[in-house]
Design a protein around this motif. Structure first.
Motif, PDB file in Angstrom:
ATOM      1  N   MET A  38       0.731  -1.218   0.039  1.00  0.00           N
ATOM      2  CA  MET A  38      -0.067  -0.032  -0.142  1.00  0.00           C
ATOM      3  C   MET A  38       1.033   1.400  -0.140  1.00  0.00           C
ATOM      4  N   PHE A  40       2.088   4.839   1.047  1.00  0.00           N
ATOM      5  CA  PHE A  40       1.996   5.383   2.297  1.00  0.00           C
ATOM      6  C   PHE A  40       0.683   6.473   2.230  1.00  0.00           C
ATOM      7  N   TRP A  43      -2.236   4.491   2.965  1.00  0.00           N
ATOM      8  CA  TRP A  43      -2.416   4.215   4.180  1.00  0.00           C
ATOM      9  C   TRP A  43      -2.472   5.457   5.296  1.00  0.00           C
ATOM     10  N   ARG A  44      -2.169   6.282   5.176  1.00  0.00           N
ATOM     11  CA  ARG A  44      -2.179   7.578   6.035  1.00  0.00           C
ATOM     12  C   ARG A  44      -3.478   8.335   5.790  1.00  0.00           C
ATOM     13  N   LEU A  47      -6.582   4.790   5.250  1.00  0.00           N
ATOM     14  CA  LEU A  47      -6.889   3.413   6.222  1.00  0.00           C
ATOM     15  C   LEU A  47      -6.660   3.920   7.459  1.00  0.00           C
ATOM     16  N   ALA A  56       1.037   6.749  12.187  1.00  0.00           N
ATOM     17  CA  ALA A  56       1.034   6.364  10.665  1.00  0.00           C
ATOM     18  C   ALA A  56       2.240   5.910  10.166  1.00  0.00           C
ATOM     19  N   SER A  59       3.490   2.447  12.163  1.00  0.00           N
ATOM     20  CA  SER A  59       2.470   1.234  11.616  1.00  0.00           C
ATOM     21  C   SER A  59       2.699   0.977  10.399  1.00  0.00           C
ATOM     22  N   TYR A  60       2.950   1.854   9.451  1.00  0.00           N
ATOM     23  CA  TYR A  60       3.175   1.740   8.195  1.00  0.00           C
ATOM     24  C   TYR A  60       4.569   0.818   8.074  1.00  0.00           C
ATOM     25  N   LEU A  63       4.231  -2.984   8.251  1.00  0.00           N
ATOM     26  CA  LEU A  63       3.506  -3.757   7.073  1.00  0.00           C
ATOM     27  C   LEU A  63       4.342  -4.572   6.175  1.00  0.00           C
ATOM     28  N   GLU A 127      -8.245   0.871  10.004  1.00  0.00           N
ATOM     29  CA  GLU A 127      -6.983   0.415  10.874  1.00  0.00           C
ATOM     30  C   GLU A 127      -7.463   0.779  12.369  1.00  0.00           C
TER      31      GLU A 127
END
Length: 146
Positions: A38, A40, A43-44, A47, A56, A59-60, A63, A127
């Motif tokens: 994904m 970033f 994601w930020r 998700l 963020a 946690s990224y 992954l 998330e």
């Protein structure tokens, strides 16, 4: 936590808006092993939009690439939808993985596929296990209270 209620014979990819289908197809095609990572920004902003930048990023960094095959496999859900068990649906109100609303959103589009169900809501993103794990655990208990 996955909140998806697919139709019988549908894949996870089928439930996504066309722009996400194209993005994920491209990510998988460009990888050496048909996996996706994904971006970033996604994601930020999509998700984990209820967390600060530090969470963020941290946690990224944890992954792993996801295999794309489970996203495109058509699922046989006839037995799932015929189960005579109580059902609950946990709806995180800031979950923007799918655009909010009737056409693409989680609730009520996917939740109503369960038939009779208990709706449990909480603030949070897709998330929420990163941004509010205690709140999530409490809502899972509510969802399964009897």
């Amino acid at each position: 936590m996955e909140q998806n209620c697919l139709n019988d014979g549908e894949s996870l990819r089928d439930s996504l808006p066309p722009h996400y289908q194209a993005l994920f197809d491209s990510l998988a095609r460009e990888s050496d092993d048909h996996t996706m990572v994904m971006p970033f920004e996604l994601w930020r902003e999509v998700l984990l939009n209820d967390a600060d930048l530090e969470l963020a990023r941290s946690s990224y960094a944890r992954l792993s690439p996801q295999a794309y095959q489970p996203w495109i496999d058509k699922l046989d859900l006839k037995q799932f939808y015929s189960l005579p068990i109580p059902k609950s649906y946990l709806y995180c109100t800031e979950d923007n993985v799918l655009p909010q609303g009737e056409q693409w959103g989680w609730h009520p589009r996917m939740s109503n596929r369960l038939g009779l169900f208990r709706l449990v809501q909480m603030p949070g993103s897709h998330e929420v296990m990163f941004s509010n794990p205690v709140g999530l655990a409490e809502k899972i208990i509510v969802a399964g209270r009897d």
